[in-house]
Design an enzyme around this catalytic site. Structure first.
Site, PDB file in Angstrom:
ATOM      1  N   CYS A   1      -2.215   4.999  12.073  1.00 50.27           N
ATOM      2  CA  CYS A   1      -2.725   6.371  12.000  1.00 50.27           C
ATOM      3  C   CYS A   1      -2.866   6.955  13.406  1.00 50.27           C
ATOM      4  O   CYS A   1      -3.208   6.243  14.339  1.00 50.27           O
ATOM      5  CB  CYS A   1      -4.111   6.409  11.370  1.00 50.27           C
ATOM      6  SG  CYS A   1      -4.245   5.518   9.843  1.00 50.27           S
TER       7      CYS A   1
ATOM      8  N   ILE B   1       5.856  -5.644   8.412  1.00 51.76           N
ATOM      9  CA  ILE B   1       5.636  -4.525   9.307  1.00 51.76           C
ATOM     10  C   ILE B   1       5.341  -3.242   8.530  1.00 51.76           C
ATOM     11  O   ILE B   1       5.706  -3.143   7.347  1.00 51.76           O
ATOM     12  CB  ILE B   1       6.887  -4.241  10.187  1.00 51.76           C
ATOM     13  CG1 ILE B   1       8.114  -4.064   9.320  1.00 51.76           C
ATOM     14  CG2 ILE B   1       7.100  -5.328  11.211  1.00 51.76           C
ATOM     15  CD1 ILE B   1       9.397  -3.680  10.017  1.00 51.76           C
TER      16      ILE B   1
ATOM     17  N   SER C   1       0.820  -1.211   0.000  1.00 54.15           N
ATOM     18  CA  SER C   1       0.000   0.000   0.000  1.00 54.15           C
ATOM     19  C   SER C   1       0.854   1.262   0.000  1.00 54.15           C
ATOM     20  O   SER C   1       1.894   1.324   0.641  1.00 54.15           O
ATOM     21  CB  SER C   1      -0.878  -0.005   1.253  1.00 54.15           C
ATOM     22  OG  SER C   1      -1.585   1.199   1.331  1.00 54.15           O
TER      23      SER C   1
ATOM     24  N   ASN D   1      -6.548  -0.836   1.384  1.00 55.64           N
ATOM     25  CA  ASN D   1      -5.944  -0.383   2.638  1.00 55.64           C
ATOM     26  C   ASN D   1      -6.842   0.693   3.243  1.00 55.64           C
ATOM     27  O   ASN D   1      -7.233   1.639   2.561  1.00 55.64           O
ATOM     28  CB  ASN D   1      -4.534   0.148   2.373  1.00 55.64           C
ATOM     29  CG  ASN D   1      -3.798   0.500   3.649  1.00 55.64           C
ATOM     30  OD1 ASN D   1      -4.057   1.537   4.259  1.00 55.64           O
ATOM     31  ND2 ASN D   1      -2.889  -0.353   4.067  1.00 55.64           N
TER      32      ASN D   1
ATOM     33  N   ASN E   1      -4.783  -0.143   8.380  1.00 50.37           N
ATOM     34  CA  ASN E   1      -3.593   0.612   8.776  1.00 50.37           C
ATOM     35  C   ASN E   1      -3.813   1.181  10.178  1.00 50.37           C
ATOM     36  O   ASN E   1      -4.480   2.199  10.323  1.00 50.37           O
ATOM     37  CB  ASN E   1      -3.351   1.734   7.752  1.00 50.37           C
ATOM     38  CG  ASN E   1      -2.181   2.618   8.150  1.00 50.37           C
ATOM     39  OD1 ASN E   1      -1.548   2.415   9.183  1.00 50.37           O
ATOM     40  ND2 ASN E   1      -1.895   3.609   7.325  1.00 50.37           N
TER      41      ASN E   1
ATOM     42  N   SER F   1       6.446  11.035   4.644  1.00 55.14           N
ATOM     43  CA  SER F   1       5.298  11.468   5.451  1.00 55.14           C
ATOM     44  C   SER F   1       4.273  12.048   4.487  1.00 55.14           C
ATOM     45  O   SER F   1       4.110  13.246   4.338  1.00 55.14           O
ATOM     46  CB  SER F   1       5.703  12.492   6.512  1.00 55.14           C
ATOM     47  OG  SER F   1       5.950  13.748   5.944  1.00 55.14           O
TER      48      SER F   1
ATOM     49  N   THR G   1       6.073   1.023   8.473  1.00 58.26           N
ATOM     50  CA  THR G   1       7.370   1.723   8.540  1.00 58.26           C
ATOM     51  C   THR G   1       7.765   2.049   9.976  1.00 58.26           C
ATOM     52  O   THR G   1       6.928   2.105  10.873  1.00 58.26           O
ATOM     53  CB  THR G   1       7.308   3.036   7.749  1.00 58.26           C
ATOM     54  OG1 THR G   1       6.216   3.810   8.265  1.00 58.26           O
ATOM     55  CG2 THR G   1       7.096   2.788   6.276  1.00 58.26           C
TER      56      THR G   1
ATOM     57  N   GLY H   1       7.479  -2.990  -1.506  1.00 59.08           N
ATOM     58  CA  GLY H   1       7.073  -1.593  -1.426  1.00 59.08           C
ATOM     59  C   GLY H   1       8.085  -0.700  -2.099  1.00 59.08           C
ATOM     60  O   GLY H   1       8.140  -0.587  -3.330  1.00 59.08           O
TER      61      GLY H   1
ATOM     62  N   GLY I   1       1.012  11.495   4.515  1.00 60.94           N
ATOM     63  CA  GLY I   1      -0.198  11.967   5.188  1.00 60.94           C
ATOM     64  C   GLY I   1      -1.473  11.377   4.589  1.00 60.94           C
ATOM     65  O   GLY I   1      -2.522  12.012   4.609  1.00 60.94           O
TER      66      GLY I   1
END
Lengths: 259, 316
Positions: free
Chosen positions: B129, B205, B20, B98, B126, B69, B207, B279, B71
């Site tokens: 968040c 895992i 994702s 996702n 996820n 990042s 990140t 990824g 977001g």
């Protein structure tokens, strides 16, 4: 757009820490137009892992050769600067949206600062050819540098204006200052690529002259194809665009240059 | 040789997926990657509302990796269904959406919204968040919350499957795959919480939190200061997490973190993963998923294995 391994045909220094890299372009990948870019894997298999983006600085279909200009700034570009003719680079491109033609009757003013000279040089050559056929005036290319030692050893179009911040060569001052001093009775059409303060200054000039402004932007990138949203650039309305897929050329009046 | 992988009621054609965030909604990589040859495509995170994403810069280069990042920039649930899902439905690979949000109800809205649609094969949750109701602390660090969120989403997906069956549509129960954060003191506790909540599988895992500081500007390179570290730099962390998690729970584990080739994927499969995701490596080499699958196949041939699941049994 294709990913392919391309032989380097030449790598030469053109100024302190600036290089021009020429390589064999695969025509099936598509036309590498001014303003569009490619990404290159700069180093081993996965370190650095992020491909480096560069704007095309020329394309010579007769020789099957394209080029980009880069500045040695980090480990990726340090690796590139050590390449030799005959080495191979892993290329992905052409990517992104390039420049649109200037309006009929306008005078294209092309402004390049620092590494932004690559795409501007390419566009200048292209527009000079098209201007000869008539719908707009011959382009004027102006390039800005800090000092004379940075001037590139490149064949520049006749009439190119060179500006240095310290006055050691050409116009004494920034390219934006030169722009204000340029007496254009013909409506200008602005094209620029360079550092944000320069781009912001051109934005102010374009607004004052009510002139169209096409800005080629740069940003760190990961995918280069519009998937990851990593290369975001902020617009004045607070929204974000992806440099790789929505740009890298944008209407410069929309970008929040002074972040 | 059977390369397929079963995750709950979902049968993935092979064990190699695109993670994702990296792969958008697939269309961006059209022509560069044979998307239909993937085992699964994990979409960019979908949230109920459109999200513009974080301030820029969003990326930084790191040794054998990168920080991001983004977001969770995405067009939102309605635009995902209207604009992205039609093309995804036609893919031969499994489509795993996702799911992200700021509150539990956000996650629920996304799953409920997509349950009404055909052409999705599962959900990856996820839990990294920030949770608005808990002062922005990630969902994934609170085991009670992981369990409750998983249960609510499992119930919603069960209800959706029943509703589809009643209307004569495909009635497959879509798996809830919880994507675990490594930014916790004990990842097996998160894994057990997800299992208790009814998860069908775990992704292991996400990140690792990291920061890069720009010495010239004397500021963090990322506008948000910290970001998620990915790439080969985190692979040993991911392999260890999969090893521990796959022994702590009875669920299938999907391994990811720094996989770029078959040898990397095989480490995860030997550690106990049932499948893997690539990824960051796709950024460098879009052909990496295809190469990885070819390498796994070659390994199975050399070892005389019939099924992917047999790989885990080889670890001594």
């Amino acid at each position: 757009m294709k990913r392919f391994d391309a032989p380097v045909t030449s790598l030469r220094p053109i100024a302190r820490d600036y290089f021009e890299l020429r390589f064999a372009w695969k025509a099936e990948a598509g036309l590498p137009l001014p303003g569009a870019f490619l990404t290159v894997r700069a180093g081993g298999q996965y370190d650095p892992i992020v491909r480096r983006p560069f704007a095309f600085s020329c394309y010579a279909p007769d020789r099957g050769e394209a080029a980009f200009i880069f500045q040695k700034r980090g480990r990726g570009t340090a690796w590139l600067s050590g390449l030799r003719a005959g080495d191979s680079i892993d290329v992905l491109g052409p990517l992104g949206k390039g420049f649109s033609p200037p309006p009929p009757g306008s005078r294209p003013l092309l402004i390049g600062g620092g590494i932004g000279l690559g795409p501007m040089l390419y566009l200048a050559h292209q527009l000079a050819k098209e201007a000869a056929r008539g719908s707009f005036e011959a382009p004027v290319l102006a390039l800005g540098f800090r000092t004379e030692a940075q001037l590139p050893k490149l064949e520049l179009p006749a009439g190119t204006v060179l500006c240095t911040d310290d006055g050691s060569a050409g116009f004494h001052g920034s390219v934006a200052e030169w722009l204000w001093s340029f007496d254009s009775s013909v409506p200008p059409a602005l094209f620029a690529c360079g550092p944000a303060p320069m781009m912001a200054a051109i934005d102010r000039y374009a607004a004052a002259r009510n002139a169209p402004y096409q800005a080629a932007t740069e940003q760190w990138m990961a995918c280069g194809v519009g998937a990851c949203a990593g290369c975001a650039i902020r617009l004045k309305d607070g929204s974000y665009k992806r440099v790789c897929a929505d740009g890298p050329v944008f209407d410069g009046s929309l970008i929040a240059w002074e972040d | 040789m059977d390369l397929s992988v079963r995750i709950g009621e979902l049968l993935m054609p092979n064990p190699v997926g695109a993670a994702s965030g990296v792969f958008g909604y697939g269309e961006e990589y059209e022509g560069l990657v044979d998307i239909d040859a993937l085992g699964a495509l994990y979409t960019k995170a979908v949230t109920p509302e459109a999200r513009a994403g974080n301030a820029a810069p969003r990326l930084a280069d790191t040794p054998a990796g990168m920080l991001n990042s983004i977001g969770l920039a995405n067009p939102g649930l309605d635009a995902f269904i209207a604009d992205k899902l039609p093309a995804l439905r036609k893919r031969a690979c499994a489509i795993v959406v996702n799911v992200a949000g700021k509150t539990e109800d956000d996650y629920l809205r996304v799953v409920e919204g997509i349950e009404a649609e055909e052409g999705v094969d599962g959900y990856e949750i996820n839990v990294s968040c920030p949770n608005v109701a808990h002062g922005g602390m990630a969902f994934g660090v609170d085991c009670a919350l992981i369990e409750r969120l998983t249960r609510r989403l499992r119930d919603a997906a069960d209800a959706g499957a029943k509703a589809r069956a009643r209307s004569g549509g495909p009635s497959a129960r879509r798996p809830i795959i919880v994507k675990l954060s490594p930014n916790v003191s004990d990842i097996t506790a998160s894994a057990k919480a997800a299992e208790a909540g009814g998860a069908d599988a775990l992704s292991c895992i996400n990140t690792l939190v990291g920061m890069v500081i720009d010495l010239k500007k004397k500021t963090p390179t990322l506008a948000m200061k910290t970001g998620g570290l990915s790439g080969p730099a985190i692979r040993p962390v991911g392999v260890a997490a999969v090893y521990r998690v796959s022994r702590a729970v009875a669920l299938p584990v999907i391994g990811l973190g720094g996989i770029g080739c078959a040898d990397d994927a095989l480490q995860y499969l030997l550690a106990g993963a049932s499948a893997v995701q690539l990824g960051t490596a796709i950024f460098a080499r879009p052909e990496a998923p295809a190469d990885t699958l070819a390498g796994i196949r070659a390994f199975m041939e050399a070892e005389g294995l019939e099924r992917v699941a047999e790989i885990a049994g080889l670890l001594r």
